[in-house]
Design an enzyme around this catalytic site. Structure first.
Site, mmCIF file in Angstrom:
data_model
loop_
_atom_site.group_PDB
_atom_site.id
_atom_site.type_symbol
_atom_site.label_atom_id
_atom_site.label_comp_id
_atom_site.label_asym_id
_atom_site.label_seq_id
_atom_site.Cartn_x
_atom_site.Cartn_y
_atom_site.Cartn_z
ATOM 1 N N SER A 186 1.111 -1.341 -0.454
ATOM 2 C CA SER A 186 -0.324 -0.087 -0.213
ATOM 3 C C SER A 186 0.499 1.382 0.217
ATOM 4 O O SER A 186 2.097 0.623 -0.080
ATOM 5 C CB SER A 186 -0.859 -0.301 1.047
ATOM 6 O OG SER A 186 -0.196 -0.179 2.185
ATOM 7 N N LYS A 187 0.022 2.605 0.491
ATOM 8 C CA LYS A 187 1.367 3.768 0.060
ATOM 9 C C LYS A 187 2.113 3.836 1.065
ATOM 10 O O LYS A 187 2.783 4.025 0.867
ATOM 11 C CB LYS A 187 0.293 4.650 0.098
ATOM 12 C CG LYS A 187 -0.790 5.144 -1.248
ATOM 13 C CD LYS A 187 -1.025 6.799 -1.034
ATOM 14 C CE LYS A 187 -1.163 7.515 -2.674
ATOM 15 N NZ LYS A 187 -2.205 7.188 -3.002
ATOM 16 N N ARG A 188 1.650 3.250 2.390
ATOM 17 C CA ARG A 188 2.320 2.504 3.489
ATOM 18 C C ARG A 188 3.491 2.053 3.109
ATOM 19 O O ARG A 188 5.116 2.967 3.546
ATOM 20 C CB ARG A 188 2.291 2.151 4.586
ATOM 21 C CG ARG A 188 2.128 2.405 5.722
ATOM 22 C CD ARG A 188 1.054 1.767 6.645
ATOM 23 N NE ARG A 188 0.335 0.474 6.291
ATOM 24 C CZ ARG A 188 0.775 -0.623 6.249
ATOM 25 N NH1 ARG A 188 1.762 -0.604 7.266
ATOM 26 N NH2 ARG A 188 -0.131 -1.524 6.066
ATOM 27 N N HIS A 189 4.521 1.197 2.550
ATOM 28 C CA HIS A 189 5.210 0.945 1.717
ATOM 29 C C HIS A 189 6.168 1.100 1.133
ATOM 30 O O HIS A 189 6.961 1.074 0.487
ATOM 31 C CB HIS A 189 5.355 -0.283 2.017
ATOM 32 C CG HIS A 189 3.412 -1.192 2.992
ATOM 33 N ND1 HIS A 189 2.816 -1.961 2.746
ATOM 34 C CD2 HIS A 189 4.970 -2.382 3.722
ATOM 35 C CE1 HIS A 189 2.129 -2.415 3.518
ATOM 36 N NE2 HIS A 189 2.792 -2.612 3.901
ATOM 37 N N GLY A 190 5.142 2.532 0.756
ATOM 38 C CA GLY A 190 6.364 3.366 -0.650
ATOM 39 C C GLY A 190 5.206 2.710 -2.166
ATOM 40 O O GLY A 190 6.132 3.338 -3.462
#
Ligand code: GLU
Length: 478
Positions: free
Chosen positions: A243-247
């Protein structure tokens, strides 16, 4: 083998993320490996969520990665009449049927059936008589068109997962034309793959449940289905879905950050594929040469943004200085013109790039970690100050060095090293006791490239000025 034709088929309902970029890349690699064609199909049938801006960003992302496509992109929405005609053909052949069921009734019924573990359309309209159909049509009832899934088994070989077989009892009589006449994804994909002459469909695992339906459609239309390769999901380092959180951001954000397209290309190639040995940093040609669908693992792959930065760093440090310098300038123009210092002197610039490249992970690092080549340090590293700016006589030593530096004609690494070592001896110090404070004084950082070369590149004026500034600063600390 007929010549390979593969396609990347993004829906422009969002940006090009890491997962989509990796799918595009595997298609590209397969096409190049087999001297085939890499095609692009924009699946823009969701009119609400598709946008020209998203299309533009996807194309830019592919260009950034160097994934040139070989023919004019195909847009799916303008082909909807062709898809509709195919549905009519299936209807006429008895391979599809009109379904007059009202969606609300079906939804209610589905809820009940799902309680019993049944997930397929119960087939109310499957066997309507000609006269029932004619009378519903005469009453102006709306209908969807469903594909008639006969009993049997769909067997196929997936290049990644091996043999797959699916019992048709588990496959719904799925809709190919909605009540508003619009073709569904399953139908459009199959017609377009046929018309584009696609030989291999390489796409994410999330499509694996669509494949038996698409194979049935190919067969009903009288075509052999393409080969399939479903590539594994990408997870974050915590093993959760990316997800966004992981880049998992738009790949263009990596470009803005200063990641080289070729490094991202290399990194993405290794997400689920490996050359079968322990090579990691590989050129585009080496990857193409080694690529095969059989070497893709069915296990999910892990995206590690830190590793990508490490790989980018190794690309940067191995790059020819002139080429890297141009990339840095282009990056500055595009992304950093307002925030980054300007670079007036090409010769000096090349020297600084040459020094900096072993310590850069991103193009932007040049303007952050290496700004001391261009600007006096605005502050000094806090820990460094405690450790290296504490010596009693340090200001006096710095002034003395300044005076001697000022007096020499040849300001280079050799002469500076001589002076520093001789002075350290004279003052009864180890050379390190001068080198660390000097480094902090001229860079603001506690680590830097080799100090003597660094002083030479910075040049006499900058060094002298910074020694004075540091001496004043240390006096102020007391
Ligand atoms: N448009 C689909 C997607 O973006 C891909 C369809 C396909 O590859 O068959 O997921």
């Amino acid at each position: 083998m007929t010549s390979v034709r593969v396609r990347f088929a993004p829906s422009p309902t969002g940006r090009l993320h890491v997962g989509g970029a990796r799918t595009a890349l595997f298609n590209y690699l397969f096409a190049r490996r087999h001297q085939g064609k890499f095609l692009l199909r924009i699946e823009d049938t969701d009119r609400q969520r598709s946008s020209d801006e998203n299309i533009e960003v996807i194309l830019q992302g592919l260009k950034y990665l160097g994934l040139e496509w070989d023919e004019e992109p195909i847009y799916q929405y303008p082909r909807r009449q062709i898809h509709q005609q195919a549905a009519v053909k299936l209807l006429n052949k008895g391979e599809a049927y009109r379904c007059f069921c009202a969606p609300d009734d079906l939804a209610k019924e589905r809820k009940e059936l799902e309680k019993q573990g049944i997930f397929v359309y119960p087939g109310h309209c499957r066997n309507l008589s000609e006269s029932e159909i004619a009378s519903s049509l005469a009453r102006g009832m709306e209908y969807a068109v469903r594909f008639k899934v006969e009993q049997g088994v769909v067997n196929y070989h997936d290049a990644v997962h091996g043999g797959i077989s699916v019992d048709c009892g588990e496959i719904d009589d799925f809709i190919i034309l909605r009540r508003d006449g619009s073709p569904t994804y399953q139908l459009s994909v199959v017609i377009d793959d046929i018309d584009m002459g696609i030989t291999h469909v390489i796409r994410g695992d999330d499509h694996i449940s669509n494949t038996p339906k698409q194979i049935l459609l190919h067969q009903a239309l009288g075509y052999n289905h393409p080969e399939f390769a479903h590539i594994p999901l990408i997870l974050g380092t915590d093993k959760k879905r990316l997800s966004k959180r992981h880049g998992a951001v738009s790949v263009l954000e990596y470009q803005a950050e200063g990641i080289l397209g070729e490094a991202l290309f290399n990194y993405l190639a290794l997400l689920g594929w490996s050359p079968g040995d322990d090579r990691e940093v590989m050129t585009r040609d080496e990857i193409i040469e080694a690529f095969s669908l059989q070497d893709i693992t069915p296990k999910s792959a892990v995206f590690d943004a830190e590793k990508l930065r490490w790989m980018n760093g190794s690309y940067i440090s191995a790059m020819e200085t002139e080429k890297l310098a141009d990339k840095i300038l282009r990056w500055r123009e595009e992304y950093g013109a307002d925030t980054c210092f300007s670079i007036p002197d090409r010769d000096y610039f090349l020297k600084t790039v040459d020094m900096a490249k072993a310590r850069m992970w991103k193009l932007s690092d040049f303007f952050i970690l290496h700004r001391y080549y261009y600007e006096d340090p605005a502050e000094y590293d806090e820990k460094g100050v405690k450790k290296h700016f504490a010596g009693e006589n340090l200001p006096a030593y710095l002034y003395a060095l300044r005076d001697e530096f000022e007096s020499i004609d040849t300001f280079n690494a050799v002469s500076l090293e001589d002076i520093i070592r001789r002075r350290a001896d004279e003052w009864g110090l180890t050379a390190a006791k001068l080198i660390h404070p000097l480094r902090l004084a001229v860079t603001g950082f506690a680590v830097s490239p080799g100090i003597f070369e660094l002083l030479e590149v910075l040049g006499k004026d900058r060094v002298i000025h910074r020694l004075e500034k540091a001496a004043e600063y240390i006096k102020g600390m007391r």
